[in-house]
Design a protein around this motif. Structure first.
Motif, PDB file in Angstrom:
ATOM      1  N   ALA A  77     -53.748  50.448 -28.299  1.00 27.30           N
ATOM      2  CA  ALA A  77     -53.117  49.113 -28.375  1.00 27.30           C
ATOM      3  C   ALA A  77     -54.098  48.047 -27.874  1.00 27.30           C
ATOM      4  O   ALA A  77     -54.222  46.960 -28.475  1.00 27.30           O
ATOM      5  CB  ALA A  77     -51.833  49.100 -27.560  1.00 27.30           C
ATOM      6  N   ALA A  78     -54.829  48.370 -26.781  1.00 23.46           N
ATOM      7  CA  ALA A  78     -55.802  47.413 -26.233  1.00 23.46           C
ATOM      8  C   ALA A  78     -56.930  47.176 -27.242  1.00 23.46           C
ATOM      9  O   ALA A  78     -57.432  46.053 -27.403  1.00 23.46           O
ATOM     10  CB  ALA A  78     -56.374  47.944 -24.919  1.00 23.46           C
ATOM     11  N   LEU A  93     -69.071  46.540 -31.647  1.00 25.04           N
ATOM     12  CA  LEU A  93     -68.112  47.544 -31.175  1.00 25.04           C
ATOM     13  C   LEU A  93     -66.961  46.854 -30.454  1.00 25.04           C
ATOM     14  O   LEU A  93     -67.184  45.927 -29.678  1.00 25.04           O
ATOM     15  CB  LEU A  93     -68.860  48.438 -30.180  1.00 25.04           C
ATOM     16  CG  LEU A  93     -68.395  49.843 -29.888  1.00 25.04           C
ATOM     17  CD1 LEU A  93     -68.346  50.667 -31.155  1.00 25.04           C
ATOM     18  CD2 LEU A  93     -69.375  50.479 -28.890  1.00 25.04           C
ATOM     19  N   SER A  94     -65.734  47.322 -30.698  1.00 28.95           N
ATOM     20  CA  SER A  94     -64.585  46.864 -29.899  1.00 28.95           C
ATOM     21  C   SER A  94     -64.083  48.041 -29.078  1.00 28.95           C
ATOM     22  O   SER A  94     -64.083  49.174 -29.567  1.00 28.95           O
ATOM     23  CB  SER A  94     -63.455  46.374 -30.798  1.00 28.95           C
ATOM     24  OG  SER A  94     -63.856  45.226 -31.501  1.00 28.95           O
ATOM     25  N   ILE A  95     -63.679  47.759 -27.835  1.00 27.67           N
ATOM     26  CA  ILE A  95     -63.255  48.850 -26.945  1.00 27.67           C
ATOM     27  C   ILE A  95     -61.960  48.480 -26.234  1.00 27.67           C
ATOM     28  O   ILE A  95     -61.826  47.381 -25.685  1.00 27.67           O
ATOM     29  CB  ILE A  95     -64.347  49.154 -25.884  1.00 27.67           C
ATOM     30  CG1 ILE A  95     -65.677  49.486 -26.579  1.00 27.67           C
ATOM     31  CG2 ILE A  95     -63.919  50.299 -24.974  1.00 27.67           C
ATOM     32  CD1 ILE A  95     -66.837  49.730 -25.630  1.00 27.67           C
ATOM     33  N   GLY A  96     -61.010  49.425 -26.276  1.00 28.96           N
ATOM     34  CA  GLY A  96     -59.772  49.273 -25.497  1.00 28.96           C
ATOM     35  C   GLY A  96     -59.785  50.257 -24.354  1.00 28.96           C
ATOM     36  O   GLY A  96     -60.226  51.402 -24.519  1.00 28.96           O
ATOM     37  N   LEU A 127     -61.245  55.336 -22.732  1.00 28.09           N
ATOM     38  CA  LEU A 127     -61.856  54.261 -23.525  1.00 28.09           C
ATOM     39  C   LEU A 127     -61.670  54.612 -24.993  1.00 28.09           C
ATOM     40  O   LEU A 127     -61.952  55.752 -25.385  1.00 28.09           O
ATOM     41  CB  LEU A 127     -63.361  54.164 -23.246  1.00 28.09           C
ATOM     42  CG  LEU A 127     -63.852  53.339 -22.060  1.00 28.09           C
ATOM     43  CD1 LEU A 127     -63.233  53.814 -20.776  1.00 28.09           C
ATOM     44  CD2 LEU A 127     -65.382  53.396 -21.975  1.00 28.09           C
ATOM     45  N   PHE A 128     -61.196  53.649 -25.780  1.00 26.37           N
ATOM     46  CA  PHE A 128     -61.050  53.858 -27.226  1.00 26.37           C
ATOM     47  C   PHE A 128     -62.033  52.916 -27.913  1.00 26.37           C
ATOM     48  O   PHE A 128     -61.936  51.697 -27.774  1.00 26.37           O
ATOM     49  CB  PHE A 128     -59.602  53.535 -27.628  1.00 26.37           C
ATOM     50  CG  PHE A 128     -59.142  54.281 -28.839  1.00 26.37           C
ATOM     51  CD1 PHE A 128     -59.916  54.341 -29.992  1.00 26.37           C
ATOM     52  CD2 PHE A 128     -57.912  54.933 -28.845  1.00 26.37           C
ATOM     53  CE1 PHE A 128     -59.484  55.034 -31.103  1.00 26.37           C
ATOM     54  CE2 PHE A 128     -57.474  55.635 -29.949  1.00 26.37           C
ATOM     55  CZ  PHE A 128     -58.266  55.689 -31.085  1.00 26.37           C
ATOM     56  N   LEU A 129     -62.994  53.474 -28.630  1.00 24.85           N
ATOM     57  CA  LEU A 129     -64.059  52.664 -29.241  1.00 24.85           C
ATOM     58  C   LEU A 129     -63.897  52.644 -30.760  1.00 24.85           C
ATOM     59  O   LEU A 129     -63.558  53.684 -31.356  1.00 24.85           O
ATOM     60  CB  LEU A 129     -65.437  53.253 -28.939  1.00 24.85           C
ATOM     61  CG  LEU A 129     -65.951  53.291 -27.504  1.00 24.85           C
ATOM     62  CD1 LEU A 129     -65.247  54.339 -26.684  1.00 24.85           C
ATOM     63  CD2 LEU A 129     -67.446  53.586 -27.499  1.00 24.85           C
TER      64      LEU A 129
END
Ligand SMILES: Nc1nc2c(ncn2[C@@H]2O[C@H](COP(=O)(O)OP(=O)(O)OP(=O)(O)O)[C@@H](O)[C@H]2O)c(=O)[nH]1
Length: 407
Positions: free
Chosen positions: A389-390, A367-370, A285-287
């Motif tokens: 990228a997500a 928050l945005s999460i990929g 997970l990338f936050l």
């Protein structure tokens, strides 16, 4: 695929090598020793004080850490201490030999020479075999056996002080205590040596002055062994704490208490490899906090810091014991779920985004999460790149959302 790999903390990573070793008999013995020490230290005040006095800082460590420390001490100090002891042993042997040469001719029997030769060989063996605890014990026992055999053999000239020097009995407490660092072995060694010395003093044909000097020499060498052992243990504990604190500082983010990028990459790589080897699924997970610059500009950097701290606590509290979270830098965070299938990763990300929105509602921060799911052949960097990228897709689509890579 799902993972069973535990997220190893700094201490467990560095010490995992020790954890697996040791037969069950050794574990039973140490459990017994710990129970005994526990009874001693819990039951009476004087043994506790004595125990602390003799063991130094090691006495306050939990039993498993104490065992690790002793083992590491044996390994770390094996080289320099063996050389020192070898020199001492040779000096002591020569001392005994010279004394013997100047002694009464009645003592130059074949048996005497044989015993001296045997002891020389035993000395050499003793120092060559220091690496193996088993062989150290064997050689130590051989020494004691020779000394005791000589002491109980009748006939004039046998029960003489030079024998004690030749046998290295005075050296045993000095050599045994610092080297055979496990308390049980060290204390038994000291007890046996004291018995041997008492037997020698009882039987020798020597003047009272010689007896006194002999006893004094033994007491001094035993005290030196104890002091050396205590000093070394204290030093080892201090070094251990320094290393631990340096490791923490090098791998932790001070603001959030999470791992930093450097610490996370090391642990997450190992954790991902374990997950892959076990054929389990993993996810990254990338936050990223939305419009963080704007939040900083509007409410000030202290508020920005506080939000990052809250986010760090939130992430840490929502992850499982096997997951690894880090603040990669700025307002970017990453989590590795070594047993994270699509459903778990998605649910966790949604929950984090929702909880953060509530936590930071007074500042309108979101928050945005990929999310990237493991695909065959992926390295950690591949997962991170896809999750990144997500994340940027989530930003493009309006922020405050969760996006899976490759959807
Ligand atoms: N308060 C605080 N701010 C930080 C810290 N580290 C980085 N920043 C700030 O975080 C901001 C990141 O800004 P950007 O990279 O433009 O991202 P953003 O404003 O969140 O915009 P988007 O990511 O596109 O939503 C910068 O203004 C940095 O100064 C920190 O430790 N504390």
């Amino acid at each position: 695929m799902a993972s069973t790999t535990a997220a190893p903390g700094p201490t467990s990573v560095r010490r995992s090598g020790w954890r697996s070793c040791g037969p069950s008999w050794a574990r039973m013995q140490s459990a017994h020793r710990e129970r005994t020490i526990g009874r001693m230290t819990a039951g009476a005040r004087i043994p506790t004080t004595l125990w602390r006095l003799l063991e130094g800082a090691v006495a306050d460590l939990p039993p498993h850490e104490r065992r690790d420390l002793y083992r590491r001490q044996i390994l770390a100090l094996h080289g320099p201490l063996s050389n020192l002891l070898l020199v001492l042993a040779v000096v002591q042997f020569l001392h005994g030999l010279i004394w013997l040469l100047w002694a009464d001719e009645a003592m130059y029997s074949v048996a005497w020479r044989l015993a001296a030769g045997l002891l020389l060989v035993a000395l050499a063996l003793r120092f060559r075999a220091l690496e193996s605890v088993r062989r150290r014990r064997q050689v130590g026992l051989l020494f004691l056996a020779v000394v005791l055999a000589c002491l109980v053999t009748p006939g004039s000239g046998w029960q003489q002080l030079p024998l004690a020097y030749l046998a290295g009995v005075l050296l045993l407490p000095l050599a045994g205590l610092p080297l055979l660092v496990r308390p049980g072995v060290a204390w038994s060694g000291l007890g046996l040596c004291t018995l041997a010395v008492a037997a020698i003093l009882w039987q020798v044909q020597a003047t009272p002055g010689e007896r006194l000097a002999f006893a004094f020499y033994f007491a001094m060498s035993a005290c030196a062994g104890l002091v050396l052992r205590r000093a070394r243990a204290n030093l080892a504990v201090r070094l251990d704490r320094e290393v631990e604190s340096l490791w923490q500082r090098a791998t932790r983010d001070l603001l959030t208490g999470l791992l930093n990028r450097h610490g996370w990459l090391g642990l997450a790589n190992a954790s991902l490899s374990d997950a892959v080897a076990a054929g389990r699924q993993a996810a990254v997970l990338f936050l990223d906090v939305d419009h963080f610059k704007r939040t900083n500009d509007t409410h000030g950097h202290l508020v920005g810091d506080e939000l990052l701290r809250r986010l760090g606590q939130l992430v840490q509290s929502r992850l499982g014991p096997r997951d690894l979270a880090a603040r990669l830098g700025g307002e970017e965070f990453a989590c590795l779920l070594p047993d994270g299938d699509r459903a778990r990763a998605g649910a966790l990300a949604q929950r984090l985004a929702r909880d953060y929105r509530e936590l930071a509602s007074e500042y309108g921060s979101t928050l945005s999460i990929g999310i990237a799911l493991y695909q065959q052949g992926d390295l950690l960097n591949d997962l991170l790149a896809r999750a990144d990228a997500a994340l940027y897709q989530a930003k493009r689509e309006g922020r405050d959302r969760v996006v899976f890579a490759d959807d």
